[in-house]
Scaffold this motif. Structure first.
Motif, mmCIF file in Angstrom:
data_model
loop_
_atom_site.group_PDB
_atom_site.id
_atom_site.type_symbol
_atom_site.label_atom_id
_atom_site.label_comp_id
_atom_site.label_asym_id
_atom_site.label_seq_id
_atom_site.Cartn_x
_atom_site.Cartn_y
_atom_site.Cartn_z
ATOM 1 N N VAL A 156 5.398 -6.995 -9.437
ATOM 2 C CA VAL A 156 4.459 -7.831 -8.687
ATOM 3 C C VAL A 156 4.064 -9.027 -9.537
ATOM 4 N N PRO A 157 4.345 -10.262 -9.101
ATOM 5 C CA PRO A 157 3.955 -11.453 -9.865
ATOM 6 C C PRO A 157 2.441 -11.547 -10.000
ATOM 7 N N ASP A 158 1.978 -12.100 -11.109
ATOM 8 C CA ASP A 158 0.541 -12.205 -11.359
ATOM 9 C C ASP A 158 -0.175 -13.000 -10.279
ATOM 10 N N GLU A 159 0.507 -13.983 -9.682
ATOM 11 C CA GLU A 159 -0.146 -14.857 -8.710
ATOM 12 C C GLU A 159 -0.062 -14.337 -7.277
ATOM 13 N N SER A 160 0.506 -13.138 -7.074
ATOM 14 C CA SER A 160 0.652 -12.591 -5.719
ATOM 15 C C SER A 160 -0.703 -12.413 -5.051
ATOM 16 N N PHE A 182 -2.734 -10.849 -1.592
ATOM 17 C CA PHE A 182 -2.583 -9.698 -0.694
ATOM 18 C C PHE A 182 -2.153 -10.119 0.711
ATOM 19 N N LEU A 183 -2.864 -11.064 1.315
ATOM 20 C CA LEU A 183 -2.558 -11.468 2.691
ATOM 21 C C LEU A 183 -1.204 -12.147 2.781
ATOM 22 N N ASN A 184 -0.830 -12.906 1.761
ATOM 23 C CA ASN A 184 0.465 -13.585 1.767
ATOM 24 C C ASN A 184 1.620 -12.627 1.533
ATOM 25 N N SER A 185 1.321 -11.423 1.053
ATOM 26 C CA SER A 185 2.367 -10.434 0.759
ATOM 27 C C SER A 185 2.559 -9.434 1.889
ATOM 28 N N GLY A 186 1.918 -9.686 3.024
ATOM 29 C CA GLY A 186 2.064 -8.780 4.169
ATOM 30 C C GLY A 186 0.857 -7.916 4.438
ATOM 31 N N GLY A 187 -0.244 -8.184 3.745
ATOM 32 C CA GLY A 187 -1.452 -7.393 3.953
ATOM 33 C C GLY A 187 -2.222 -7.820 5.183
ATOM 34 N N ASP A 188 -3.071 -6.951 5.669
ATOM 35 C CA ASP A 188 -3.946 -7.272 6.787
ATOM 36 C C ASP A 188 -5.295 -6.589 6.549
ATOM 37 N N SER A 189 -6.181 -6.676 7.539
ATOM 38 C CA SER A 189 -7.535 -6.173 7.365
ATOM 39 C C SER A 189 -7.572 -4.675 7.097
ATOM 40 N N LEU A 190 -6.770 -3.907 7.842
ATOM 41 C CA LEU A 190 -6.789 -2.459 7.666
ATOM 42 C C LEU A 190 -6.213 -2.058 6.308
ATOM 43 N N LYS A 191 -5.140 -2.737 5.910
ATOM 44 C CA LYS A 191 -4.533 -2.422 4.616
ATOM 45 C C LYS A 191 -5.462 -2.796 3.458
ATOM 46 N N SER A 192 -6.229 -3.863 3.639
ATOM 47 C CA SER A 192 -7.159 -4.259 2.579
ATOM 48 C C SER A 192 -8.227 -3.192 2.358
ATOM 49 N N MET A 193 -8.695 -2.582 3.458
ATOM 50 C CA MET A 193 -9.679 -1.510 3.345
ATOM 51 C C MET A 193 -9.068 -0.297 2.640
ATOM 52 N N ARG A 194 -7.801 -0.048 2.929
ATOM 53 C CA ARG A 194 -7.121 1.086 2.306
ATOM 54 C C ARG A 194 -6.967 0.854 0.798
ATOM 55 N N LEU A 195 -6.575 -0.369 0.422
ATOM 56 C CA LEU A 195 -6.417 -0.681 -0.997
ATOM 57 C C LEU A 195 -7.757 -0.608 -1.715
ATOM 58 N N LEU A 196 -8.818 -1.101 -1.068
ATOM 59 C CA LEU A 196 -10.154 -1.012 -1.654
ATOM 60 C C LEU A 196 -10.526 0.429 -1.959
ATOM 61 N N SER A 197 -10.298 1.307 -0.980
ATOM 62 C CA SER A 197 -10.632 2.724 -1.155
ATOM 63 C C SER A 197 -9.835 3.343 -2.296
ATOM 64 N N GLU A 198 -8.539 3.015 -2.366
ATOM 65 C CA GLU A 198 -7.686 3.601 -3.400
ATOM 66 C C GLU A 198 -8.088 3.132 -4.794
ATOM 67 N N ILE A 199 -8.442 1.853 -4.934
ATOM 68 C CA ILE A 199 -8.837 1.329 -6.240
ATOM 69 C C ILE A 199 -10.129 1.985 -6.709
ATOM 70 N N GLU A 200 -11.103 2.113 -5.806
ATOM 71 C CA GLU A 200 -12.380 2.707 -6.188
ATOM 72 C C GLU A 200 -12.234 4.193 -6.491
ATOM 73 N N LYS A 201 -11.272 4.849 -5.843
ATOM 74 C CA LYS A 201 -10.985 6.231 -6.214
ATOM 75 C C LYS A 201 -10.367 6.282 -7.609
ATOM 76 N N LEU A 202 -9.514 5.328 -7.881
ATOM 77 C CA LEU A 202 -8.838 5.295 -9.174
ATOM 78 C C LEU A 202 -9.820 5.118 -10.324
ATOM 79 N N VAL A 203 -10.745 4.182 -10.190
ATOM 80 C CA VAL A 203 -11.672 3.897 -11.287
ATOM 81 C C VAL A 203 -12.908 4.776 -11.249
ATOM 82 N N GLY A 204 -13.120 5.467 -10.135
ATOM 83 C CA GLY A 204 -14.218 6.418 -10.054
ATOM 84 C C GLY A 204 -15.585 5.801 -9.889
#
Length: 856
Positions: free
Chosen positions: A575-579, A581-603
């Protein structure tokens, strides 16, 4: 009167005024269309469709697009054919969209050119013509269906089936059979305006075909109630798949007003959206769900949306339970004059049915109001009835709402003709008091907990009124646990929130668990996404304490993994540093999913992370997370707040078929002490452990008992019970054999009588037998252990009935307790381990398990 006729009438008066404004919010100037431009573009599309579409039977045309400047023209162009428009959301799951199109038997669909690749890749199973026709920014596809479930070109037999189906529903819909002959027919050329499907949040999704005659009265009445003029600016807050969007679009375009449209992604950025709406474009009329409004946050609502200087003249909230007056008052800035309305309705009788304007004196009052805001009065052409469980209309008391009206009728699923005046059941329960209707909750919001009825919306209302709570939602997880999800205004201790709730809620309404989240997930319709909340909770309880972040490099690697897995990118791709999310194929639902996964990861919660995901590069997102997780360059990551995402969906326990021993959060202290005891379970199962070494002290012969375990058929004589131990059998079931203290069985029998020595309230039903434990070192401390469906486990003194301790667990108890071989621990069906020290519970450990876990 049709929707397009309303627009043409307004356009004839305001040809050169701005009809539509589209702002991409990307530092480019907004794009404007006048009424003349909109009407001309619509006419061109209508001519194109008439030229290339061979309509037979029902005229319906799909529209697959994102919000943009041409959207109103496209809708108007389809309506002028005349045909009904069928919105298809490009961001919705492909399986749902395909099912919807097939169920509608959709023959034609217009696809925005920008969405062509997405449409083809997401709907590979669709059978459509390879030859397509283009018109400006649209491409027309012709669809072909095999084994069509719904064929609207009905034969006589099908027509007979539909009529029979309607007759069979008369009892539930309460339609008078004598009036059935006067019907609305969707096959009439100018009948239908649009086709939607219900969200499915209140049951199985239904196809809803809406006639012009049903929706036009809403537009006409709102124009008067909101006093809409050509000076107003209305915001398109709802997606096309949510019927309030029809009101927003045509309320503006039938009044000479302007309609503001922004990209869907901007709606997920509260601060940016507030600036666009109320600073850049000075929006005057906003129709939204309470959840959408809550996303601004109370501070932003008070300082911008409902401030003294806001441009907002009308705020209409609907689609969900209306906020309490306490919350509403806390949102208003001093001197605010915005008119606030409660609107209520269902998609099956599209769109709104009742309206109520909150009086200024009530908004300014400091008196606490116990009753919720009432639903108000019926809108033009609408009939509202409240019926009891027997189906009779009531004027006072509680019942279910039914909606309808002579022409306020829609066609559900396969209905082709519907009796005029059909009344639809809503599933919403209300109470009628002094002629006013107050919302109680949906049928599926009523649960039975701890033996008492509970409306979970009451819990949410009380929690939201707490000063420290920004917003919240409550779910009945797996119909077992009441979970409160909360967005807090500041860092809070959960115990404090629970104490506050206990002051305002009965015991059976206190949540089982409180989960802190950064933001509430919502559906594309702006409502709380319950399924997403359940996923958040499932992930929350499945976090593994042994998985830690090893450092900043580990965070970067796992962030890239989550990025690729959320966007379905190849694992080997760097994944390039400048990538973005929305330009890479993301949308509103996927953004919520990524948010949840990151916060689970860092606790931990990462403030502002959602806006970063939607507007920043992955490197910027990483640096933003670092500021929260590793605030000091020289400080290592604290293990106590680190949790690692489970990178596989495979349940290790289920895959291996073996139980996984999990570590306790506290060290168990047994002091290496082994206790001698006798345990009695299920009335006849006796277990004697560790007693052999103590038998000489008790005056027994150790050689007579080679094993510590004593079966029911080889029962050991026990010393120390006030009530004699019973063995043997008798022909008379009411008689038992008595064993004297010297150990010789008595001859003959005596009558047994039962007396109540004591009783103890378990709070709810008991499914399992109690466990009786008799310590050899102290016979007077004999204890009964019993659990119940009330989640309570208690230890009761065998002789006096006095409760030694009682603990409320996380779920109901359906199994008998067990005692460990060392005699130090009691284990219950929830796999909760108790330390047996002075007959109190200094600590306990909860384990997710299908079986009982034994710990050393």
């Amino acid at each position: 009167m049709t929707l397009q006729e309303l627009v043409h009438k307004a356009a004839s008066c305001y040809m050169d005024r701005v009809a539509v404004c589209f702002d991409e919010c990307n530092n480019q100037l907004p794009v404007y269309y006048t009424y003349k431009t909109v009407v001309n573009a619509a006419s061109e599309l209508s001519n194109f469709l008439l030229l290339h579409c061979d309509f037979q039977g029902i005229r319906e045309i799909g529209l697959y697009c994102q919000p943009g400047i041409d959207l109103p023209s496209w809708i108007l162009g389809i309506l002028q054919v005349p045909a009904a428009y069928v919105p298809i959301d490009p961001d919705s799951p492909p399986s749902l969209s395909t099912h919807f199109m097939k169920k509608c038997n959709l023959k034609y669909i217009l696809v925005e050119k920008k969405q062509i690749n997405k449409f083809k890749s997401f709907h590979e199973t669709l059978n459509y013509d390879t030859f397509t026709v283009e018109h400006n920014d649209l491409v027309l596809f012709r669809l072909h269906w095999k084994n069509t479930e719904v064929d609207l070109m009905l034969s006589d037999g099908k027509e007979k089936y539909e009529k029979e189906k309607i007759r069979n529903s008369v009892s539930s819909e309460h339609v008078n059979e004598e009036k059935v002959e006067e019907r609305m027919d969707l096959r009439l050329e100018h009948c239908l305006a649009y086709v939607l499907h219900t969200s499915g949040t209140t049951g199985i999704p239904k196809i809803v075909r809406v006639p012009h005659e049903c929706i036009v009265p809403n537009i006409q009445h709102f124009r008067v109630l909101f006093d809409i003029t050509q000076e107003d600016v209305l915001f398109l807050a709802s997606p096309l798949t949510f019927d309030p969007s029809v009101v927003e679009i045509f309320l503006a375009l039938s009044s000479g007003a302007s309609l503001l449209i922004v990209p869907t992604s901007i709606k997920l950025l509260p601060s940016k959206l507030a600036t666009v709406l109320f600073s850049h474009h000075r929006v005057t009329v906003l129709q939204a769900t309470p959840t959408l409004l809550r996303r601004f946050g109370s501070q932003l609502i008070k300082s911008t949306v409902l401030s003294a200087t806001t441009s907002l003249r009308v705020l209409a909230l609907g689609g969900e339970v209306f906020p309490s007056l306490t919350v509403l008052r806390s949102w208003r800035g001093e001197g605010n004059k915005t008119q606030i309305f409660n609107v209520y309705g269902i998609t099956e009788v599209s769109s709104w049915a009742t309206i109520y304007r909150i009086p200024e004196k009530i908004l300014n009052s400091t008196l606490k109001c116990e009753l919720p805001v009432h639903l108000g009065f019926p809108l033009l052409g609408t009939v509202v009835e409240v019926r009891d469980t027997n189906g009779f209309t009531i004027q006072e008391g509680s019942g279910q709402v039914f909606l309808g009206g002579r022409n306020r009728v829609c066609f559900l699923d396969g209905e082709v003709t519907v009796p005029l005046g059909t009344m639809r059941a809503t599933g919403d329960f209300v109470t009628v008091k002094d002629g006013e209707i107050f919302f109680l909750g949906r049928k599926d919001s009523q649960i039975k907990r701890h033996g008492k009825r509970l409306n979970i919306e009451l819990v949410q209302q009380v929690a939201e009124e707490l000063q420290q709570v920004e917003s919240c939602a409550v779910t009945w997880y797996n119909q077992e646990k009441l979970i409160l999800f909360m967005v807090s205004k500041d860092a809070l201790v959960k115990d404090y929130i629970f104490k506050e709730l206990q002051k305002h809620l009965p015991s059976h309404a206190i949540p089982d668990e409180l989960v802190l989240i950064d933001t509430l997930p919502f559906t594309s319709h702006g409502k709380i996404d319950v399924s997403e909340l359940n996923k958040i909770y499932l992930n929350y309880i499945n976090l593994k304490s042994e998985n830690k972040l090893s450092g900043k490099e580990d965070l970067w690697e796992k962030l890239q993994y989550l990025w690729k897995s959320t966007l379905n990118l190849p694992d080997l791709l760097k994944v390039p540093d400048e990538s973005r999310f929305l330009n890479s194929g993301g949308d509103s639902l996927k953004s919520m999913r990524l948010l949840s996964e990151i916060e689970k990861l860092v606790g931990t919660l990462v403030p502002g992370l959602l806006e970063m995901i939607l507007s920043s590069s992955i490197l910027e997102i990483y640096n933003h997370i670092l500021q929260t997780v590793f605030p000091d360059e020289d400080v290592t990551f604290r293990k106590s707040c680190a949790t690692k995402r489970k990178l596989s969906n495979i349940n290790q326990e289920e895959a291996s078929g073996t139980s996984l021993h999990q570590k306790a959060i506290m060290t168990l202290s047994c002091h290496n002490k082994i206790n001698a005891f006798v345990a009695l379970s299920r009335g006849s199962q006796i277990l004697s452990l560790n007693t052999t070494r103590f038998l000489p002290k008790l005056g027994h012969c150790s050689s007579a008992y080679p094993s510590d375990s004593v079966s029911q058929t080889n029962t050991q004589n026990l010393k120390g019970l006030n009530s004699p131990v019973l063995i043997g059998k008798s022909k008379d079931p009411s008689c038992v054999a008595k064993v004297p203290e010297e150990g010789k069985p008595a001859i003959g029998t005596q009558k047994m009588e039962l007396h109540m020595r004591w009783r103890s309230d378990t709070g709810k039903c008991v499914d399992a037998s109690p466990l009786v434990v008799i310590p050899s070192f102290d016979e007077s401390s004999t204890t009964v252990y019993i659990g119940s469906h009330s989640h309570k486990m208690k230890a009761v003194d065998f002789y006096s009935g006095k409760v030694k301790w009682e603990q409320s667990l996380g779920d109901r108890i359906e199994s008998s307790a067990c005692v460990s071989k060392c005699g130090n621990f009691i284990v219950v069906g929830l796999a909760v381990l108790y330390q047996w020290t002075n007959l109190f519970i200094p600590m306990y450990l909860t384990i997710r398990a299908k079986n009982i876990f034994w710990f050393p």
